[in-house]
Design a protein around this motif. Structure first.
Motif, PDB file in Angstrom:
ATOM      1  N   ARG A  14      -6.133   6.464   5.687  1.00 56.53           N
ATOM      2  CA  ARG A  14      -7.317   5.856   6.283  1.00 56.53           C
ATOM      3  C   ARG A  14      -7.149   5.725   7.793  1.00 56.53           C
ATOM      4  O   ARG A  14      -8.029   6.097   8.558  1.00 56.53           O
ATOM      5  CB  ARG A  14      -7.544   4.481   5.647  1.00 56.53           C
ATOM      6  CG  ARG A  14      -8.769   3.770   6.126  1.00 56.53           C
ATOM      7  CD  ARG A  14      -8.993   2.496   5.318  1.00 56.53           C
ATOM      8  NE  ARG A  14      -9.773   1.546   6.075  1.00 56.53           N
ATOM      9  CZ  ARG A  14      -9.271   0.736   7.009  1.00 56.53           C
ATOM     10  NH1 ARG A  14      -7.975   0.785   7.283  1.00 56.53           N
ATOM     11  NH2 ARG A  14     -10.040  -0.095   7.669  1.00 56.53           N
ATOM     12  N   GLU A  16      -5.160   7.387   9.750  1.00 52.88           N
ATOM     13  CA  GLU A  16      -5.155   8.738  10.325  1.00 52.88           C
ATOM     14  C   GLU A  16      -6.582   9.273  10.443  1.00 52.88           C
ATOM     15  O   GLU A  16      -6.963   9.861  11.449  1.00 52.88           O
ATOM     16  CB  GLU A  16      -4.334   9.690   9.445  1.00 52.88           C
ATOM     17  CG  GLU A  16      -2.886   9.817   9.830  1.00 52.88           C
ATOM     18  CD  GLU A  16      -2.694  10.162  11.298  1.00 52.88           C
ATOM     19  OE1 GLU A  16      -3.201  11.211  11.737  1.00 52.88           O
ATOM     20  OE2 GLU A  16      -2.039   9.371  12.004  1.00 52.88           O
ATOM     21  N   GLU A  17      -7.329   9.049   9.418  1.00 54.64           N
ATOM     22  CA  GLU A  17      -8.717   9.529   9.388  1.00 54.64           C
ATOM     23  C   GLU A  17      -9.543   8.861  10.489  1.00 54.64           C
ATOM     24  O   GLU A  17     -10.330   9.517  11.172  1.00 54.64           O
ATOM     25  CB  GLU A  17      -9.322   9.197   8.004  1.00 54.64           C
ATOM     26  CG  GLU A  17     -10.774   9.565   7.843  1.00 54.64           C
ATOM     27  CD  GLU A  17     -10.957  10.807   7.006  1.00 54.64           C
ATOM     28  OE1 GLU A  17     -10.095  11.712   7.110  1.00 54.64           O
ATOM     29  OE2 GLU A  17     -11.942  10.867   6.245  1.00 54.64           O
ATOM     30  N   LEU A  18      -9.315   7.576  10.653  1.00 54.56           N
ATOM     31  CA  LEU A  18     -10.058   6.856  11.686  1.00 54.56           C
ATOM     32  C   LEU A  18      -9.666   7.336  13.080  1.00 54.56           C
ATOM     33  O   LEU A  18     -10.511   7.530  13.941  1.00 54.56           O
ATOM     34  CB  LEU A  18      -9.814   5.349  11.555  1.00 54.56           C
ATOM     35  CG  LEU A  18     -10.335   4.703  10.257  1.00 54.56           C
ATOM     36  CD1 LEU A  18      -9.972   3.233  10.203  1.00 54.56           C
ATOM     37  CD2 LEU A  18     -11.840   4.896  10.125  1.00 54.56           C
ATOM     38  N   ARG A  19      -8.384   7.538  13.278  1.00 52.86           N
ATOM     39  CA  ARG A  19      -7.925   8.018  14.585  1.00 52.86           C
ATOM     40  C   ARG A  19      -8.467   9.417  14.854  1.00 52.86           C
ATOM     41  O   ARG A  19      -8.813   9.760  15.987  1.00 52.86           O
ATOM     42  CB  ARG A  19      -6.390   8.042  14.645  1.00 52.86           C
ATOM     43  CG  ARG A  19      -5.795   6.658  14.830  1.00 52.86           C
ATOM     44  CD  ARG A  19      -4.301   6.736  15.097  1.00 52.86           C
ATOM     45  NE  ARG A  19      -3.710   5.412  15.232  1.00 52.86           N
ATOM     46  CZ  ARG A  19      -3.561   4.763  16.383  1.00 52.86           C
ATOM     47  NH1 ARG A  19      -3.991   5.335  17.495  1.00 52.86           N
ATOM     48  NH2 ARG A  19      -3.026   3.575  16.424  1.00 52.86           N
ATOM     49  N   ARG A  20      -8.537  10.193  13.813  1.00 58.13           N
ATOM     50  CA  ARG A  20      -9.103  11.534  13.966  1.00 58.13           C
ATOM     51  C   ARG A  20     -10.545  11.438  14.465  1.00 58.13           C
ATOM     52  O   ARG A  20     -10.948  12.166  15.363  1.00 58.13           O
ATOM     53  CB  ARG A  20      -9.053  12.247  12.611  1.00 58.13           C
ATOM     54  CG  ARG A  20      -9.497  13.658  12.677  1.00 58.13           C
ATOM     55  CD  ARG A  20      -9.115  14.437  11.407  1.00 58.13           C
ATOM     56  NE  ARG A  20      -9.131  15.858  11.672  1.00 58.13           N
ATOM     57  CZ  ARG A  20      -8.148  16.506  12.280  1.00 58.13           C
ATOM     58  NH1 ARG A  20      -7.056  15.861  12.661  1.00 58.13           N
ATOM     59  NH2 ARG A  20      -8.245  17.798  12.519  1.00 58.13           N
ATOM     60  N   GLY A  21     -11.287  10.511  13.897  1.00 57.84           N
ATOM     61  CA  GLY A  21     -12.672  10.309  14.313  1.00 57.84           C
ATOM     62  C   GLY A  21     -12.759   9.839  15.752  1.00 57.84           C
ATOM     63  O   GLY A  21     -13.552  10.358  16.542  1.00 57.84           O
ATOM     64  N   ILE A  22     -11.941   8.881  16.102  1.00 58.59           N
ATOM     65  CA  ILE A  22     -11.940   8.334  17.461  1.00 58.59           C
ATOM     66  C   ILE A  22     -11.665   9.435  18.475  1.00 58.59           C
ATOM     67  O   ILE A  22     -12.349   9.557  19.495  1.00 58.59           O
ATOM     68  CB  ILE A  22     -10.867   7.209  17.578  1.00 58.59           C
ATOM     69  CG1 ILE A  22     -11.318   5.968  16.800  1.00 58.59           C
ATOM     70  CG2 ILE A  22     -10.590   6.878  19.033  1.00 58.59           C
ATOM     71  CD1 ILE A  22     -10.252   4.884  16.678  1.00 58.59           C
ATOM     72  N   GLU A  23     -10.667  10.237  18.186  1.00 55.33           N
ATOM     73  CA  GLU A  23     -10.283  11.295  19.123  1.00 55.33           C
ATOM     74  C   GLU A  23     -11.351  12.381  19.210  1.00 55.33           C
ATOM     75  O   GLU A  23     -11.709  12.832  20.302  1.00 55.33           O
ATOM     76  CB  GLU A  23      -8.936  11.896  18.716  1.00 55.33           C
ATOM     77  CG  GLU A  23      -7.797  10.926  18.929  1.00 55.33           C
ATOM     78  CD  GLU A  23      -6.485  11.367  18.299  1.00 55.33           C
ATOM     79  OE1 GLU A  23      -6.244  12.576  18.160  1.00 55.33           O
ATOM     80  OE2 GLU A  23      -5.688  10.470  17.930  1.00 55.33           O
ATOM     81  N   LEU A  24     -11.851  12.779  18.068  1.00 61.65           N
ATOM     82  CA  LEU A  24     -12.899  13.801  18.057  1.00 61.65           C
ATOM     83  C   LEU A  24     -14.103  13.340  18.856  1.00 61.65           C
ATOM     84  O   LEU A  24     -14.721  14.103  19.594  1.00 61.65           O
ATOM     85  CB  LEU A  24     -13.337  14.090  16.614  1.00 61.65           C
ATOM     86  CG  LEU A  24     -12.698  15.291  15.942  1.00 61.65           C
ATOM     87  CD1 LEU A  24     -13.159  15.388  14.496  1.00 61.65           C
ATOM     88  CD2 LEU A  24     -13.057  16.579  16.686  1.00 61.65           C
ATOM     89  N   VAL A 144     -23.516   9.352  10.128  1.00 58.40           N
ATOM     90  CA  VAL A 144     -22.353   8.638  10.659  1.00 58.40           C
ATOM     91  C   VAL A 144     -22.631   8.132  12.071  1.00 58.40           C
ATOM     92  O   VAL A 144     -22.322   6.985  12.403  1.00 58.40           O
ATOM     93  CB  VAL A 144     -21.101   9.537  10.647  1.00 58.40           C
ATOM     94  CG1 VAL A 144     -19.944   8.871  11.394  1.00 58.40           C
ATOM     95  CG2 VAL A 144     -20.681   9.851   9.216  1.00 58.40           C
TER      96      VAL A 144
END
Lengths: 164, 164
Positions: A14, A16-24, A144
Motif C-alpha cells: 500500500r 509503495e503504491e501510494l508513493r508511486r502515485g505521489i511521484e507519478l 481518481v
DNA sequence: ATTTTATGTCAGCCATGTTGACCAATTATC
DNA sequence: GATAATTGGTCAACATGGCTGACATAAAAT
C-alpha cells in the motif's frame, strides 16, 4: 502468523503504491506543463498568464472575481498578469451591462489564437495518453483525480458544469 | 451528412474531454500539494525543500547529481535548499567511500520524521481517492499518468525501478 | 446618506527558478 | 606525472509569481 505477515505485506504494498502515485503525479504534472511553458517564454509570459487566458477562453464574459475564485490567488497577483494581458492585446475588458462596476473578460483574436495553440499542445499530450490507455483507463483517471480534489474545489467545478 | 455531423460531434466531445482532463490535472495537482505546503510554511520551508527531502528519503545515499537529474533543476537552485536542509539538520552528507568527491545524501532522524509527516498527508489523500475509485480505476489512473510523461522521464523512472 | 461590492494600484517581501563565472578536490587518462 | 574530466559548491544578478497591507474609486444596495 500468516495474518501478521500478509497484513505487513499489504501495508508495504500500500505504501509503495501510494508513493508511486505521489511521484507519478509530480512528474506527470511537470511534463504536462513543460511544453506550454516553452511556448510561453517565447511570448514573454509565464504560467500565470496561461491560466488567465485559459479560463477566460473557457468562460467568456466572466467577471474578475470569478477568475479569482477559480484560480484561488490574490487580486494583486492576478492584477499583475491581467493588466499585461490587456496591455498586450490578449484580453479585453467590457463594462458589465447590468452592473457597471464589473469588467467582463473576453479574449481578443490574438488571445484566442494563443489559447488555441497552448491548449492544442496540452490536448495532444492528453489525447496520446488517452488513446494509449483506453477508455476504461480514462474513466479511472478522471475518477481518481476527482477524488484528489478538496471538497471546495469539487463543488466549485460542479457549479461550473451545471451553469454551462 | 450523417458522417460529417457525427464526426463533428465526436470532435466536440473529444475537445471537451481533453479540456476536462487539463483542468482536472491543474486542480488536482494544486489541491494535492496544498496540504503539504501548509505544513512546510510552519517549518519555514517551501516545496523545493519537500522535494529534496522526499527523494533523499526514497533513495538514501544518493549523490547530489542523481538528485539534480531527478528534479531537473540547476545545481544553484538545489544548492540553496540543500544547504539550508543540512544546516537545519534534516539531511547529512557523507563523503563517498569509493569516490571521495561525492557527497552522499541521507535523512537525519529529524528529516525522516518530517518526510513521514508530509508523505502521510499526501498518502492519505491518495488512499482516500484510490479507495473511492477502486482498483481498476487506480490502474487506469497510473496508466494515463505514465502516458503524460516525457519519454526521458519515463526511461528515468524505469531505470530507478530496475535498480531497486 | 451611508455602506457594501467590484475592481484596481502602490509598495515591499519571499521562494524558487534561471544564467554566467569561477573555484576546489578528486579521479581518470595520456 | 602532467593534464583533463568529474563532482560539487559559491557568488552575483535577474525573473516570475505567490503573498500582505494600505488605500482609492466607481457603482450598487440599503
Amino acid at each position: 502468523m500468516a495474518d501478521i505477515k500478509s497484513s505487513g505485506k499489504a501495508l508495504f504494498l500500500r505504501e509503495e503504491e501510494l508513493r508511486r502515485g505521489i511521484e507519478l503525479m509530480y512528474f506527470a504534472y511537470r511534463d504536462f506543463t513543460g511544453e506550454a511553458d516553452s511556448i510561453l517564454v517565447e511570448q514573454d509570459m509565464g504560467r500565470a498568464h496561461h491560466r488567465a487566458i485559459y479560463f477566460v477562453g473557457r468562460h467568456p464574459g466572466m467577471r474578475v472575481s470569478d477568475l479569482l475564485a477559480i484560480l484561488n490567488i490574490t487580486k494583486q497577483s492576478l492584477s499583475r498578469v491581467l493588466s499585461t494581458l490587456v496591455k498586450d492585446g490578449y484580453i479585453v475588458q467590457k463594462t458589465g451591462a447590468g452592473d457597471r462596476r464589473q469588467r467582463l473578460l473576453y479574449l481578443t483574436e490574438r488571445g484566442i489564437a494563443l489559447e488555441a495553440r497552448l491548449t492544442e499542445v496540452q490536448g495532444r499530450r492528453f489525447a496520446a495518453a488517452y488513446r494509449n490507455a483506453g477508455a476504461k483507463a480514462v474513466e479511472g483517471f478522471q475518477h481518481v483525480l476527482q477524488g484528489l480534489l478538496d471538497v471546495e474545489t469539487r463543488s466549485q467545478i460542479d457549479r461550473q458544469d451545471k451553469s454551462e
